[in-house]
Write an enzyme that holds these catalytic residues in place. Structure first.
Site, mmCIF file in Angstrom:
data_model
loop_
_atom_site.group_PDB
_atom_site.id
_atom_site.type_symbol
_atom_site.label_atom_id
_atom_site.label_comp_id
_atom_site.label_asym_id
_atom_site.label_seq_id
_atom_site.Cartn_x
_atom_site.Cartn_y
_atom_site.Cartn_z
ATOM 1 N N CYS A 1 27.735 31.704 -5.727
ATOM 2 C CA CYS A 1 27.891 32.637 -6.837
ATOM 3 C C CYS A 1 27.558 34.066 -6.398
ATOM 4 C CB CYS A 1 27.005 32.305 -8.024
ATOM 5 S SG CYS A 1 27.138 30.602 -8.550
ATOM 6 N N ARG B 1 32.302 34.524 -2.930
ATOM 7 C CA ARG B 1 31.096 33.722 -3.139
ATOM 8 C C ARG B 1 31.314 32.602 -4.143
ATOM 9 N NH1 ARG B 1 26.612 36.789 -1.236
ATOM 10 N NH2 ARG B 1 25.170 35.467 -2.392
ATOM 11 N N TRP C 1 30.434 29.544 -8.204
ATOM 12 C CA TRP C 1 30.768 28.356 -7.411
ATOM 13 C C TRP C 1 29.860 27.277 -7.965
ATOM 14 C CZ3 TRP C 1 28.044 25.096 -4.019
ATOM 15 C CH2 TRP C 1 28.832 24.240 -3.244
ATOM 16 N N ASN D 1 22.362 33.239 -9.457
ATOM 17 C CA ASN D 1 22.893 32.713 -8.192
ATOM 18 C C ASN D 1 21.765 31.893 -7.579
ATOM 19 O OD1 ASN D 1 23.112 34.379 -4.967
ATOM 20 N ND2 ASN D 1 23.858 32.379 -5.509
ATOM 21 N N GLY D 2 22.063 30.631 -7.219
ATOM 22 C CA GLY D 2 21.020 29.788 -6.635
ATOM 23 C C GLY D 2 20.909 28.488 -7.395
ATOM 24 N N GLU E 1 37.103 21.472 15.165
ATOM 25 C CA GLU E 1 37.763 22.528 14.388
ATOM 26 C C GLU E 1 39.075 22.022 13.785
ATOM 27 O OE1 GLU E 1 36.913 25.150 13.134
ATOM 28 O OE2 GLU E 1 38.517 26.613 13.024
ATOM 29 N N LYS F 1 39.568 22.003 9.718
ATOM 30 C CA LYS F 1 40.638 22.837 9.157
ATOM 31 C C LYS F 1 41.647 21.988 8.402
ATOM 32 C CE LYS F 1 39.446 27.001 10.014
ATOM 33 N NZ LYS F 1 38.051 26.666 10.257
ATOM 34 N N GLU G 1 39.951 21.050 4.939
ATOM 35 C CA GLU G 1 39.830 22.074 3.904
ATOM 36 C C GLU G 1 41.161 22.729 3.566
ATOM 37 O OE1 GLU G 1 37.166 25.280 4.932
ATOM 38 O OE2 GLU G 1 37.934 25.418 6.954
ATOM 39 N N HIS H 1 34.655 2.573 21.090
ATOM 40 C CA HIS H 1 33.446 1.821 20.736
ATOM 41 C C HIS H 1 33.386 1.508 19.247
ATOM 42 C CE1 HIS H 1 31.733 2.014 24.739
ATOM 43 N NE2 HIS H 1 32.112 3.297 24.792
ATOM 44 N N LYS I 1 33.712 31.231 0.188
ATOM 45 C CA LYS I 1 33.720 31.833 1.527
ATOM 46 C C LYS I 1 32.329 31.865 2.139
ATOM 47 C CE LYS I 1 35.700 34.010 4.957
ATOM 48 N NZ LYS I 1 36.416 33.102 5.870
HETATM 49 C C1 F6R Z 1 35.468 26.592 7.855
HETATM 50 C C2 F6R Z 1 34.505 27.538 7.347
HETATM 51 C C3 F6R Z 1 33.095 27.094 7.175
HETATM 52 C C4 F6R Z 1 32.162 28.157 7.760
HETATM 53 C C5 F6R Z 1 30.699 27.785 7.458
HETATM 54 C C6 F6R Z 1 29.746 28.804 8.020
HETATM 55 O O1 F6R Z 1 36.732 27.152 7.921
HETATM 56 O O2 F6R Z 1 34.831 28.659 7.057
HETATM 57 O O3 F6R Z 1 32.856 25.851 7.736
HETATM 58 O O4 F6R Z 1 32.368 28.234 9.138
HETATM 59 O O5 F6R Z 1 30.511 27.686 6.074
HETATM 60 O O6 F6R Z 1 29.985 30.051 7.457
HETATM 61 P P1 F6R Z 1 29.417 31.362 8.121
HETATM 62 O O7 F6R Z 1 30.097 31.512 9.445
HETATM 63 O O8 F6R Z 1 29.759 32.447 7.166
HETATM 64 O O9 F6R Z 1 27.940 31.150 8.275
#
Ligand code: F6R
Length: 605
Positions: free
Chosen positions: A2, A27, A75, A101-102, A477, A481, A484, A500, A600
């Site tokens: 948030c 956020r 969020w 927020n929290g 990765e 990717k 998400e 295994h 994000k």
């Molecule tokens: C995946 C992604 C997340 C961030 C993770 C850490 O695409 O964006 O897994 O990598 O939440 O975020 P930061 O780098 O902002 O600490």
């Protein structure tokens, strides 16, 4: 997560609140709302489930005006994303409005206390209790000051919170409280504003005040008072924001995600330039310390750069204990950390709560902290002993791409410098890394081939991503990717470990992404592909050879990138994972820029 904002001024601030929220929707984008102290001496509330644009539409239909107000992008943690659960929350008597927020950890007890005195919560959130607690306090203590409210509220609630409060009995006053969630403010001539993120305050002033953890501020348009949560006077931290907030445009691309993937070569070039010019400082920072252990610390994609760094260190035979740790686990089951430990905290946003908690723990145990951050002035940037700027430019799409490439490159830098302390090691690193940007541009130019691969895999709900050595980090990765961006399940595994147990899940035609760029284990990786092929899987092979390998090509779908050698080819393969995931998402009709349930920046534990 948030994002919260508040403002008080001698003029209408309703549009200011919305503008500030626009900088915060990374956020959380489940819902948004504002409340302002309106002309009829009541608090006017507008809130709506959905993205900020839905709130903007509501405000266009039913505008509000007022000189003071608070706002929120959500969020959801407690209670589904709905109009009812959106913030701000109001007290039953309409005299108090709050945004939070929290997480309020004792909210169930607080609800019971409120119910005992006849106050019912109307939402399912942990936040609404805050409005009722303040309103009851004001009823019992007419004329109580902002400081009194803060002291009372913070004694009652436990958890992590940043809170902003608006109330009818002091309509020109807004209160901000910071406890384990970020909060900043500015005071300019005739306007005072609070925000979770500095970026939404820059338009008012570059002289930013950062509240320290455990501080609160009471603000009127021309005055502010900072104190701790017990009411003792204090001072916030003054920061001059020397960066600008770039315009957020898609620049002709259909999605921010695609734009940001296309920016990978230039973002990497910018990082190499920035790292090269700060290389001496970084070398001095490392030389000043007796480092015997390195702990990469991060979450999500950022953590894979730590996995990559620790495996690269083994490639170089670095005689040091180097590990990669996950932010959310670190504090509670910490590895041994002391003054000989270097924590490398990796974070695009610099605001990830789990990483911040781990960083604080490591610092208190005497470790030095080096941060790889993209957002200048972010919490991790400020908390670290030194920061390496990722220089990727702003990332708007929730899935991180260009910053991840730079995080991997930054890991290669730090490991290279630990392995080679000579004065020209930064230059050598920059030369080797330089070819990477070109290789990534060449991969992006072959997007059509990756679309064909996406077309083959997008119909499958489940897949694996396999790699040995450095390629394991790339397979992680790929998997994240795909999850998400395309909502496809994909499990990353060390290729040799697959036999295994997990190999039992292979069914005819199941896609298995296989990364074979790590030369040190190439033959072994190829054997692992043979094993899964023999059981009916459809290998999708990503190679990095001087020439295409006909044997590998015969085993499945095959995509070869220019051979750069270890560890550079593995970094280049990140671009492949990003394009395959992006196109799989498009084919599955997902919201690639704003995947469901995410934000994000993950600012809650
Ligand atoms: C995946 C992604 C997340 C961030 C993770 C850490 O695409 O964006 O897994 O990598 O939440 O975020 P930061 O780098 O902002 O600490």
């Amino acid at each position: 997560m948030c994002g919260i904002v508040a403002a008080t001024s001698n003029r209408d601030i309703s549009q200011d609140l919305v503008r500030m929220l626009r900088c915060l929707d990374y956020r959380g984008y489940d819902s948004a709302g504002i409340s302002v102290f309106g002309a009829d001496n009541t608090i006017d509330l507008r809130k709506k489930a959905g993205p900020l644009s839905d709130l903007e539409e509501l405000l266009a239909e039913k505008p509000v005006m007022g000189h003071s107000g608070i706002g929120h992008t959500r969020w959801a943690t407690h209670g589904a994303p709905s109009d009812e659960n959106a913030h701000p929350h109001m007290s039953s008597d309409g005299r108090v409005s709050v945004v939070h927020n929290g997480i309020i950890e004792n909210y169930r007890d607080l609800i019971n206390d409120l119910e005992a005195v006849g106050v019912e919560c109307v939402s399912q959130t942990d936040s609404e209790v805050l409005a009722h607690i303040v309103s009851l306090f004001l009823k019992a203590n007419p004329g109580a000051s902002g400081k009194d409210i803060v002291k009372h509220l913070c004694r009652k609630v436990s958890g992590a919170y940043a809170i902003a409060i608006l109330r009818t009995d002091k309509p020109d006053e807004v209160i901000g409280i910071r406890h384990q969630c970020p909060m900043n403010f500015v005071c300019t001539d005739g306007l005072a504003a609070i925000s979770s993120d500095i970026s939404s305050l820059i338009e008012y002033s570059r002289d930013i005040q950062v509240l320290k953890d455990g501080q609160a501020v009471v603000m009127t348009p021309n005055h502010h008072d900072v104190f701790d949560l017990e009411g003792n006077p204090g001072s916030s931290v003054h920061v001059v924001a020397d960066w600008s907030v770039d315009k957020v445009e898609k620049d002709g691309f259909d999605h921010f995600l695609r734009k940001e993937i296309s920016q990978e070569p230039e973002a990497l070039a910018a990082f190499i330039k920035s790292a090269a010019s700060n290389g001496e400082d970084l070398q001095a920072f490392l030389a000043e310390r007796d480092i015997r252990k390195v702990v990469f610390l991060a979450c999500g994609s950022a953590s894979y750069s730590g996995v990559f760094g620790s495996i690269f260190a083994r490639h170089l035979g670095l005689p040091m204990d180097i590990s990669s740790e996950i932010g959310s686990e670190f504090r509670y089951l910490p590895p041994h950390v002391d003054k000989h430990t270097l924590m490398v905290a990796v974070s695009q946003s610099g605001e990830t709560a789990d990483s911040i908690g781990a960083l604080e723990h490591a610092k208190s145990a005497g470790a030095s902290v080096l941060a790889f951050v993209n957002v200048v002035g972010s919490s991790i940037d400020r908390l670290a002993d030194m920061s390496v700027r990722l220089a990727a430019g702003p990332e708007v799409a929730v899935p991180s791409t260009k910053a991840v490439v730079n995080q991997f490159a930054a890991s290669s830098l730090i490991i290279s410098l630990l392995a080679d302390k000579s004065p020209n090691s930064v230059t050598l690193w920059a030369q080797k890394c330089g070819q990477l940007a070109e290789a990534i541009a060449a991969i992006i130019a072959r997007e059509d081939e990756l679309i064909t691969i996406a077309e083959k895999v997008a119909g499958h709900q489940s897949s694996f991503a396999l790699g040995r050595g450095l390629d394991f980090a790339v397979s992680q990765e790929m998997a994240l990717k795909l999850k998400e961006t395309a909502y496809m399940h994909c499990e990353p595994m060390f290729a040799g470990e697959f036999k295994h147990g997990s190999i039992s899940l292979i069914e005819y035609g199941m896609p298995v992404f296989c990364f074979v760029s790590d030369k040190s284990v190439r033959r072994k990786s190829i054997s692992n592909i043979e094993e899964i092929k023999a059981r009916g899987a459809q290998p999708v092979i990503f190679d990095a050879s001087l020439e295409e390998d006909p044997d590998l090509k015969a085993l499945g779908d095959y995509f070869n990138i220019p051979a750069l050698g270890d560890p550079w080819s593995s970094i280049a393969l990140l671009a492949v994972t990003h394009l395959v995931a992006y196109h799989s998402g498009l084919l599955r009709n997902t919201n690639v820029d704003r995947p469901r349930n995410l934000a994000k920046s993950v600012t809650v534990e």
